[in-house]
Motif scaffolding. Sequence first.
Motif, PDB file in Angstrom:
ATOM      1  N   VAL A 129       0.909  -1.224  -0.065  1.00 43.89           N
ATOM      2  CA  VAL A 129      -0.006   0.150  -0.041  1.00 43.89           C
ATOM      3  C   VAL A 129       0.821   1.309  -0.190  1.00 43.89           C
ATOM      4  O   VAL A 129       0.498   2.204  -0.899  1.00 43.89           O
ATOM      5  CB  VAL A 129      -1.032  -0.124   1.291  1.00 43.89           C
ATOM      6  CG1 VAL A 129      -1.584   1.377   1.144  1.00 43.89           C
ATOM      7  CG2 VAL A 129      -1.929  -1.259   1.162  1.00 43.89           C
ATOM      8  N   SER A 130       1.742   1.304   0.840  1.00 45.28           N
ATOM      9  CA  SER A 130       2.869   2.476   0.855  1.00 45.28           C
ATOM     10  C   SER A 130       3.682   2.594  -0.299  1.00 45.28           C
ATOM     11  O   SER A 130       3.711   3.471  -0.943  1.00 45.28           O
ATOM     12  CB  SER A 130       3.785   2.345   1.890  1.00 45.28           C
ATOM     13  OG  SER A 130       4.605   1.145   2.107  1.00 45.28           O
ATOM     14  N   GLY A 131       4.087   1.394  -1.004  1.00 41.52           N
ATOM     15  CA  GLY A 131       4.920   1.559  -2.207  1.00 41.52           C
ATOM     16  C   GLY A 131       3.769   2.071  -3.698  1.00 41.52           C
ATOM     17  O   GLY A 131       4.463   2.638  -4.293  1.00 41.52           O
ATOM     18  N   LEU A 132       2.495   1.597  -3.309  1.00 41.84           N
ATOM     19  CA  LEU A 132       1.823   2.189  -4.435  1.00 41.84           C
ATOM     20  C   LEU A 132       1.376   3.726  -4.304  1.00 41.84           C
ATOM     21  O   LEU A 132       1.577   4.404  -5.119  1.00 41.84           O
ATOM     22  CB  LEU A 132       0.320   1.477  -4.148  1.00 41.84           C
ATOM     23  CG  LEU A 132      -0.889   2.154  -5.321  1.00 41.84           C
ATOM     24  CD1 LEU A 132      -0.585   1.808  -6.676  1.00 41.84           C
ATOM     25  CD2 LEU A 132      -2.342   1.043  -4.914  1.00 41.84           C
ATOM     26  N   PHE A 133       1.451   4.116  -3.023  1.00 42.45           N
ATOM     27  CA  PHE A 133       1.359   5.626  -2.644  1.00 42.45           C
ATOM     28  C   PHE A 133       2.455   6.378  -3.511  1.00 42.45           C
ATOM     29  O   PHE A 133       2.681   7.282  -3.761  1.00 42.45           O
ATOM     30  CB  PHE A 133       1.085   5.909  -1.198  1.00 42.45           C
ATOM     31  CG  PHE A 133       1.139   7.285  -0.885  1.00 42.45           C
ATOM     32  CD1 PHE A 133       0.156   8.265  -0.997  1.00 42.45           C
ATOM     33  CD2 PHE A 133       2.496   7.935  -0.221  1.00 42.45           C
ATOM     34  CE1 PHE A 133       0.025   9.594  -0.704  1.00 42.45           C
ATOM     35  CE2 PHE A 133       2.389   9.253   0.092  1.00 42.45           C
ATOM     36  CZ  PHE A 133       1.126   9.997  -0.147  1.00 42.45           C
TER      37      PHE A 133
END
Length: 212
Positions: free
Chosen positions: A93-97
Amino acid sequence: MLGKTLAWLLMTLLALLVSCYAAALLGIPEFRPTLVRSLMSERPLAAISHFGGSALALAIGAFQINGWLRARFPGMHRWAGRFYVAGVAVGGVSGLFMALQSSGGMSTRAGFAALAVCWLVTTFLAYRHIRAGEVVAHRRWMIRSFALTFAAVTLRLYLPVSQIAGIPFPVAYAAIAWLCWVPNLLFAEGLIRATLPARSERRRPAPKRSTA
């Protein structure tokens, strides 16, 4: 058999080294390269979550796909699997952001965003199948998931090679955003087709005890 064991040992060693590297980036500010310092400055929560979650998944994943360990330590395998899923959820999720907010070009943003989405989806499907008792389907999706987790390793192999080859960093980074994971996923598909049957296999329910 020996070749398979050596390949697993090499893969595990590389995964653990990159996991330790990610942990060092979090714990030792002086160790961070320029790009990581920029990420920590601009998006500290996302960067910490991504490096931390990814390091956890990378450290656990290679052990999860080892059949010998899985058969001998089933309880540990289940608990480690929960931590692996948590690491992917946080790191993905943080990588997508971070990918969507990246200052890189469209190709770079699209490559890393696609990686994050595929990583989350494959891991969710692996989790869903094991909850349903579909062991073979679970293993197939876990192989795909870890192939994407291993992108953290291949990324760090391609970057120095591209610099040694004299390729400008923006050009190399845009290509590596795809090269670090698409070949991994293709390799995983070939491995799955060679080693696992196409049909799902459910766990047999435990026999019921007679109450008579």
